[in-house]
Design an enzyme around this catalytic site. Structure first.
Site, PDB file in Angstrom:
ATOM      1  N   THR A  12       0.772  -1.207  -0.059  1.00  0.00           N
ATOM      2  CA  THR A  12      -0.007   0.024  -0.082  1.00  0.00           C
ATOM      3  C   THR A  12       0.908   1.213  -0.027  1.00  0.00           C
ATOM      4  O   THR A  12       1.828   1.588   0.972  1.00  0.00           O
ATOM      5  CB  THR A  12      -1.007   0.243   1.285  1.00  0.00           C
ATOM      6  OG1 THR A  12      -1.649  -1.273   1.138  1.00  0.00           O
ATOM      7  CG2 THR A  12      -2.039   1.195   1.211  1.00  0.00           C
ATOM      8  N   THR A 174       4.485  -1.686  -4.155  1.00  0.00           N
ATOM      9  CA  THR A 174       3.330  -0.870  -4.732  1.00  0.00           C
ATOM     10  C   THR A 174       3.354  -0.996  -5.977  1.00  0.00           C
ATOM     11  O   THR A 174       4.419  -1.138  -6.729  1.00  0.00           O
ATOM     12  CB  THR A 174       4.028   0.686  -4.342  1.00  0.00           C
ATOM     13  OG1 THR A 174       4.131   0.919  -2.914  1.00  0.00           O
ATOM     14  CG2 THR A 174       3.116   1.482  -5.081  1.00  0.00           C
TER      15      THR A 174
END
EC number: 3.4.25.2
Length: 185
Positions: A12, A174
């Site tokens: 995240t 990510t």
């Protein structure tokens, strides 16, 4: 925090950029377990409308914990319509003092298009100094890139997208599959 209970879970990056009367919140879609990508299309940025007042929230950490906090935030916003800072402070107090909530492992970025805040499980309610804030595994990369791009004339969404692309190139937790929400006051 999440690494203590779930040592292999990572992922995240959430970034918020305020410019030109609007705030853009962007989040990547990757969820990883150890060296394996479990999901690449998770939605970690949500639009809430408690009491008819729109708020955009992005979260990092445990998804179930984040949803619990978002539900609590909605209730706080219903009790204090249009008062995002007050609702966030009340949520942070509960989060810090309640025995159950204290164990929730998530961070939030919330905005109503004017106010922009970061909430942490330590009871922090932080307003960024430079109209940019980020959380999550790639948060520092996205933050640095966005801060550099703020020196340009680019609009908020373009800054967010470019900064998230840079973070995705650097942080293995990510990806470039973004959810982007815009809100203005």
């Amino acid at each position: 925090m999440a690494e203590e209970r779930f040592p292999g879970w990572h992922g995240t990056t959430i970034l918020a950029v305020r410019r030109g009367g609007e705030v853009v919140v962007a989040g990547d879609g990757q969820v990883s377990l150890g060296q394996t990508v479990i999901k690449g299309t998770a939605r970690k940025v949500r639009r809430l409308s408690p009491g008819g007042h729109e708020v955009v929230a992005g979260f990092a950490g445990s998804t179930a914990d984040a949803f619990t906090l978002l539900e609590r935030l909605e209730k706080k916003l219903e009790a204090a319509p249009g008062q995002l800072a007050r609702a966030c402070v009340e949520l942070a107090k509960d989060w810090r003092m309640d025995k159950y909530l204290r164990n929730l492992e998530a961070m939030l970025i919330v905005t109503d298009g004017e106010t922009l805040l970061v909430l942490t499980g330590a009871g922090d309610v932080l307003e960024p100094e430079h109209d940019v804030t980020a959380i999550g595994s790639g948060g520092n990369f996205a933050l640095a890139a966005a801060r550099g791009l703020m020196a340009t004339e680019l609009p908020a969404e373009e800054i967010a997208r470019k900064a998230m692309a840079i973070a995705a190139d650097i942080c293995v937790y990510t990806n470039g599959n973004l959810t982007v929400e815009r809100i203005s006051k």
